[in-house]
Design an enzyme around this catalytic site. Structure first.
Site, short mmCIF file in Angstrom:
data_model
loop_
_atom_site.label_atom_id
_atom_site.label_comp_id
_atom_site.label_asym_id
_atom_site.label_seq_id
_atom_site.Cartn_x
_atom_site.Cartn_y
_atom_site.Cartn_z
N HIS A 131 0.87 -1.18 0.00
CA HIS A 131 0.00 0.00 0.00
C HIS A 131 0.91 1.23 0.00
O HIS A 131 2.02 1.19 0.54
CB HIS A 131 -0.85 -0.04 1.28
CG HIS A 131 -1.91 1.01 1.37
ND1 HIS A 131 -1.63 2.31 1.71
CD2 HIS A 131 -3.25 0.94 1.19
CE1 HIS A 131 -2.77 3.00 1.74
NE2 HIS A 131 -3.77 2.20 1.43
N ASP A 208 3.35 -4.02 8.03
CA ASP A 208 2.08 -3.32 7.91
C ASP A 208 0.97 -4.34 8.18
O ASP A 208 0.68 -5.19 7.36
CB ASP A 208 1.97 -2.73 6.49
CG ASP A 208 0.61 -2.09 6.22
OD1 ASP A 208 -0.30 -2.22 7.07
OD2 ASP A 208 0.46 -1.47 5.15
N GLN A 211 -4.23 -5.17 7.26
CA GLN A 211 -5.20 -6.16 6.78
C GLN A 211 -5.06 -7.49 7.51
O GLN A 211 -5.75 -8.46 7.17
CB GLN A 211 -5.01 -6.40 5.27
CG GLN A 211 -5.19 -5.16 4.42
CD GLN A 211 -6.64 -4.69 4.34
OE1 GLN A 211 -7.57 -5.40 4.72
NE2 GLN A 211 -6.84 -3.49 3.85
N LYS A 234 -10.42 -0.69 10.25
CA LYS A 234 -10.56 -1.96 9.49
C LYS A 234 -10.87 -3.11 10.43
O LYS A 234 -11.13 -4.23 9.99
CB LYS A 234 -9.30 -2.24 8.68
CG LYS A 234 -9.03 -1.19 7.60
CD LYS A 234 -7.85 -1.57 6.76
CE LYS A 234 -7.24 -0.38 6.03
NZ LYS A 234 -8.03 0.09 4.90
N CYS A 372 -4.66 2.11 -3.84
CA CYS A 372 -3.44 2.70 -3.24
C CYS A 372 -2.26 1.76 -3.40
O CYS A 372 -1.46 1.58 -2.47
CB CYS A 372 -3.65 3.07 -1.77
SG CYS A 372 -4.94 4.27 -1.50
N1 PLP Z 1 -1.78 -0.51 4.55
C1 PLP Z 1 -2.71 -1.31 4.02
C2 PLP Z 1 -2.32 -2.70 3.59
C3 PLP Z 1 -4.02 -0.87 3.86
O1 PLP Z 1 -4.93 -1.66 3.30
C4 PLP Z 1 -4.34 0.45 4.27
C5 PLP Z 1 -5.70 0.99 4.08
O2 PLP Z 1 -6.34 0.73 3.07
C6 PLP Z 1 -3.35 1.23 4.85
C7 PLP Z 1 -2.07 0.72 4.96
C8 PLP Z 1 -3.61 2.64 5.32
O3 PLP Z 1 -4.45 2.63 6.40
P1 PLP Z 1 -4.99 4.02 7.01
O4 PLP Z 1 -5.54 4.80 5.84
O5 PLP Z 1 -6.06 3.62 7.95
O6 PLP Z 1 -3.86 4.71 7.64
#
Ligand code: PLP
Length: 414
Positions: A131, A208, A211, A234, A372
């Site tokens: 992401h 990260d 998910q 999430k 993203c």
């Molecule tokens: N990393 C992953 C794998 C994600 O799916 C997301 C959100 O879609 C994020 C990071 C970013 O999360 P946040 O926008 O809640 O900071």
């Protein structure tokens, strides 16, 4: 300790009844089929009520007042830290910085940990499946220092090329970063194996967990990583909540990133001294109501049991994947053997946005776009995909509704 057996079946109807939004209809009475859980999850009544209760009965700022309300608000906020720390297997709540989400967590690591350590020629190792929140913060600090970001490749089925990732480790790598579960492919990465390899090379590993925490039992210490980031919305919690876990000795070395109230020991005009972690990284008034809600979300998930959630979602993944394969011309992107209940797909001759719009008219909410993850789209040479992402509260009937809506949309677009 959660002792619920993974095999015990869930009462899905009873669970769904706790999510008011799942009873909604859209577009003139079509039952909502919510399959955009990787984007954000729906909230159970207990979370909604916790936020509501905070503002009705307990609203005060944290750590600044000795009055009863202030103490209660502080207790709620610090209580949420305890609940979250235990949930992800942290050794202590003091290792957990409460943030507005994963994006804030990776930026904190970029500016506070990484930036002071980077020199020209240094490398940050990430992967093609990340992401943007696990790419762009590293690029920004690399640009300032003459370091660069490199990405480990993946295999065509969406698995990480683990050998390549490990082969790219070396003394020039100042941080390695990987997603636990891909938000596009669903791939579950072998984080413990990657962490062991990173340790051998003396490279800190950031994971990260955005998910993963909502869908799998997570134990950050068992994984052996150095940083673990996650996001509350999430995992059935409110938006604007999340956390960064890091080893205590690493946090202790990190200077503050944001300055302001609550993160200091003493302030003089000539200079300031700072509080110990995690307060050092939590300047300003936090999202107290949000964390009250997130603590309830964790209790809710624990009440079901993360092993049962994972097992239920694997059933849904198997069922939905088989059904989607019935759609002529449908291609699934991401077929790693070890994956979460995220299905990215394209249908021959149909643009992802058109498809998602037609699905929406049938009440089926999926996400379309690049998710993203531009580098991943480039790797597969596609502009966008549709993504159906499941949570434990989804049903086989909803996977059927997705199939029906897809067949209808395909007929219209063909
Ligand atoms: N990393 C992953 C794998 C994600 O799916 C997301 C959100 O879609 C994020 C990071 C970013 O999360 P946040 O926008 O809640 O900071």
């Amino acid at each position: 300790m959660n002792v619920v057996l993974a095999e015990t079946p869930l009462d899905i109807a009873a669970l769904r009844a706790q999510f008011p939004l799942l009873a909604r209809t859209v577009h003139g009475g079509k039952p909502l089929v919510y399959l955009d859980n990787a984007n954000t999850a729906q909230k159970p009544v207990c979370v909604i009520e916790a936020v509501d209760r905070f503002y009705r009965e307990r609203n005060a700022n944290v750590s600044r007042a000795v009055h009863a309300l202030g103490e209660e608000a502080t207790g709620l906020y610090e209580g949420a830290r305890d609940v979250l720390a235990r949930f992800i297997g942290a050794g202590s709540a003091r290792e957990l910085v409460l943030t507005s989400g994963t994006t804030m967590a990776t930026n904190l690591v970029a500016y506070s940990y990484l930036l002071p350590r980077l020199a020209p020629g240094d490398v940050v190792l990430t992967t093609v499946m990340e992401h943007h929140a696990n790419i762009v913060p590293w690029q920004i600090v690399c640009q300032r220092t003459g370091a660069r970001v490199v990405a480990a490749p993946i295999h065509a089925n969406g698995e990480l090329d683990v050998a390549a990732f490990i082969g790219m480790l070396g003394p020039q790598v100042k941080l390695a970063c990987v997603t636990h579960v891909s938000n596009v492919l669903g791939t579950i990465n072998p984080v413990a194996e990657l962490a062991a390899a990173c340790r051998k090379h003396g490279v800190p590993l950031l994971v990260d967990g955005s998910q993963a925490v909502p869908h799998l039992p997570v134990d950050v210490r068992a994984l052996g990583c150095d940083f673990y980031a996650f996001t509350g919305h999430k995992m059935c919690g409110p938006t604007g909540t999340g956390g960064l876990w890091a080893r205590r000795e690493i946090l202790a070395q990190m200077p503050p990133f944001f300055g302001g109230g609550e993160m200091i020991r003493e302030v003089r005009i000539e200079g300031s001294t700072f509080a110990d972690p995690p307060a050092r990284f939590e300047a300003g008034t936090p999202n107290i109501a949000g964390f009250a809600g997130l603590a309830e979300a964790v209790r809710f998930l624990e009440g079901i049991g993360m092993a049962r959630i994972a097992a239920r979602e694997q059933d849904l993944l198997r069922y939905a994947t088989a059904r989607l394969r019935e759609v002529p011309g449908l291609r699934i992107i991401g077929e790693a053997p070890h994956k979460a209940a995220v299905i990215s797909f394209m249908v021959e001759g149909a643009h992802a946005h058109d498809l998602a719009t037609l699905l929406d008219l049938e009440g089926v909410a999926v996400r379309s776009g690049h998710h993203c993850a531009h580098p991943l789209m480039r790797y597969y040479d596609v502009p966008a995909t549709c993504r159906a992402s499941f949570a434990f509260y989804n049903t086989e009937a909803e996977a059927d509704a997705l199939l029906d809506a897809l067949l209808k949309a395909r007929a219209l677009l063909a």
